[in-house]
Design a protein around this motif. Structure first.
Motif, short mmCIF file in Angstrom:
data_model
loop_
_atom_site.label_atom_id
_atom_site.label_comp_id
_atom_site.label_asym_id
_atom_site.label_seq_id
_atom_site.Cartn_x
_atom_site.Cartn_y
_atom_site.Cartn_z
N ILE A 68 20.19 32.15 32.33
CA ILE A 68 19.47 31.09 33.05
C ILE A 68 19.00 31.69 34.12
CG2 ILE A 68 19.53 29.17 34.62
CD1 ILE A 68 21.97 27.92 32.79
N THR A 69 17.67 31.66 34.49
CA THR A 69 17.01 32.63 35.56
C THR A 69 16.30 31.75 36.40
OG1 THR A 69 16.53 34.38 33.89
CG2 THR A 69 15.46 34.48 36.25
N ILE A 70 16.66 31.69 37.76
CA ILE A 70 15.80 30.68 38.72
C ILE A 70 15.22 31.63 39.96
CG2 ILE A 70 16.10 28.60 40.36
CD1 ILE A 70 18.60 28.12 39.10
N ASN A 71 13.74 31.41 40.07
CA ASN A 71 13.09 32.36 40.91
C ASN A 71 13.27 33.83 40.72
OD1 ASN A 71 12.05 30.12 41.90
ND2 ASN A 71 13.36 30.00 43.90
N ARG A 72 13.30 34.42 39.22
CA ARG A 72 13.33 35.47 39.15
C ARG A 72 14.65 36.29 39.41
NH1 ARG A 72 7.44 38.21 40.19
NH2 ARG A 72 6.31 36.77 38.95
N ARG A 73 15.80 35.49 39.72
CA ARG A 73 17.08 35.84 40.09
C ARG A 73 18.18 35.11 38.94
NH1 ARG A 73 17.73 34.63 46.07
NH2 ARG A 73 20.04 35.09 45.88
N ASP A 74 19.33 35.84 38.69
CA ASP A 74 20.36 35.13 37.93
C ASP A 74 20.70 33.68 38.57
OD1 ASP A 74 21.82 35.34 35.49
OD2 ASP A 74 23.56 35.90 36.78
N ALA A 75 20.80 32.85 37.84
CA ALA A 75 21.32 31.50 38.39
C ALA A 75 22.68 31.51 39.46
CB ALA A 75 21.41 30.47 37.23
N GLU A 76 23.48 32.41 38.82
CA GLU A 76 24.77 32.31 39.74
C GLU A 76 24.57 33.07 40.94
OE1 GLU A 76 25.22 33.79 36.32
OE2 GLU A 76 26.02 31.77 35.40
N ASP A 77 23.70 34.08 40.84
CA ASP A 77 23.42 34.66 42.30
C ASP A 77 22.55 33.77 43.25
OD1 ASP A 77 24.59 36.76 41.13
OD2 ASP A 77 22.77 37.86 40.51
N TYR A 78 21.67 33.34 42.70
CA TYR A 78 20.56 32.34 43.33
C TYR A 78 21.19 31.11 44.02
CZ TYR A 78 16.68 29.95 44.81
OH TYR A 78 15.55 29.02 45.45
N LEU A 79 22.10 30.29 42.92
CA LEU A 79 22.85 28.96 43.65
C LEU A 79 23.97 29.26 44.36
CD1 LEU A 79 22.20 26.87 40.61
CD2 LEU A 79 20.81 26.78 42.33
N ILE A 98 16.64 29.92 29.70
CA ILE A 98 15.88 29.12 30.72
C ILE A 98 15.47 29.95 31.90
CG2 ILE A 98 16.07 27.31 32.53
CD1 ILE A 98 18.59 26.53 30.69
N TRP A 99 14.05 29.87 32.15
CA TRP A 99 13.45 30.42 33.12
C TRP A 99 12.72 29.21 34.11
CZ3 TRP A 99 8.58 31.65 35.64
CH2 TRP A 99 8.58 32.70 36.45
N ALA A 100 13.15 29.43 35.33
CA ALA A 100 12.69 28.26 36.18
C ALA A 100 12.19 28.86 37.55
CB ALA A 100 13.58 27.38 36.56
N THR A 101 11.16 28.29 38.34
CA THR A 101 10.59 28.40 39.59
C THR A 101 11.11 27.09 40.42
OG1 THR A 101 8.51 27.73 39.10
CG2 THR A 101 9.01 29.99 38.78
N ALA A 102 11.65 27.21 41.71
CA ALA A 102 11.97 26.11 42.44
C ALA A 102 11.53 26.45 43.72
CB ALA A 102 13.57 25.91 42.31
N LYS A 103 10.91 25.36 44.34
CA LYS A 103 10.44 25.49 45.69
C LYS A 103 10.99 24.33 46.34
CE LYS A 103 5.84 26.58 44.64
NZ LYS A 103 4.57 26.77 44.74
N GLY A 104 11.00 24.26 47.80
CA GLY A 104 11.19 23.27 48.66
C GLY A 104 12.81 22.79 48.62
N GLY A 105 13.17 22.03 49.88
CA GLY A 105 14.50 21.65 49.86
C GLY A 105 15.31 22.64 50.19
N GLY A 106 16.58 22.35 49.82
CA GLY A 106 17.60 23.35 49.94
C GLY A 106 18.18 23.56 48.50
N LEU A 107 19.30 24.39 48.49
CA LEU A 107 19.99 24.67 47.07
C LEU A 107 20.23 23.67 46.25
CD1 LEU A 107 21.76 28.19 47.84
CD2 LEU A 107 19.51 27.60 46.93
N SER A 108 20.97 22.58 46.90
CA SER A 108 21.25 21.63 46.03
C SER A 108 20.31 20.82 45.71
CB SER A 108 22.26 20.53 46.74
OG SER A 108 23.56 21.30 47.29
N GLY A 109 19.21 20.58 46.24
CA GLY A 109 18.13 19.79 45.85
C GLY A 109 17.45 20.54 44.82
N GLN A 110 17.39 22.02 44.82
CA GLN A 110 16.70 22.60 43.90
C GLN A 110 17.69 22.65 42.61
OE1 GLN A 110 15.93 26.48 45.35
NE2 GLN A 110 14.14 26.01 46.68
N ALA A 111 18.86 22.53 42.64
CA ALA A 111 19.66 22.50 41.58
C ALA A 111 19.52 21.20 40.62
CB ALA A 111 21.26 22.75 41.85
N GLY A 112 19.47 20.22 41.45
CA GLY A 112 19.16 18.75 40.98
C GLY A 112 17.84 18.73 40.18
N ALA A 113 16.51 19.44 40.70
CA ALA A 113 15.33 19.54 40.13
C ALA A 113 15.37 20.61 38.92
CB ALA A 113 14.45 20.05 41.21
#
Length: 127
Positions: free
Chosen positions: A25-36, A60-75
């Protein structure tokens, strides 16, 4: 084959691509564990994959914008659930039963004019 879906929560928007792989799982080009950073957010993101039993089958490759980390995780979670529906429509029952297809509509209430905040009122003075 890539599967795309969009997820939203509060003011966060996530674009999610699902592709066959080994479960990275990658979010904003970073590993999800590191990003969240929080383990609870990471578990939240993985919920739709565990519900359908596809945790190790898709990258999973995702880009997330806006809000905080919890909101981005929900998105991202909603995006993953919607993308899984495109993979296989039979997942709908499991995803819907656990509430993964419901968009969380809660947002910050706007500040009202003439007041200090959304619901704050002026201090009452009897005299």
């Amino acid at each position: 084959m890539k599967y795309y879906a969009t997820g939203r929560r509060k003011t966060a928007i996530a674009r999610v691509w699902l592709m066959p792989g080994e479960g990275k799982i990658t979010i904003n080009r970073r590993d999800a564990e590191d990003y969240l950073t929080r383990a609870t957010n990471m578990k939240f993101v993985e919920q739709p994959l565990h519900a359908t039993g596809t945790r190790e089958q898709y990258d999973i490759w995702a880009t997330a914008k806006g809000g905080g980390l919890s909101g981005q995780a929900g998105a991202v979670r909603l995006g993953i659930a919607r993308a899984l529906l495109r993979v296989n429509g039979e997942f709908r029952g499991e995803l819907k039963a656990e509430g993964h297809l419901t968009r969380d509509p809660r947002k910050k209430e706007r500040k009202k004019y003439g007041r200090r905040g959304a619901r704050a009122r002026f201090q009452f003075s009897k005299r």
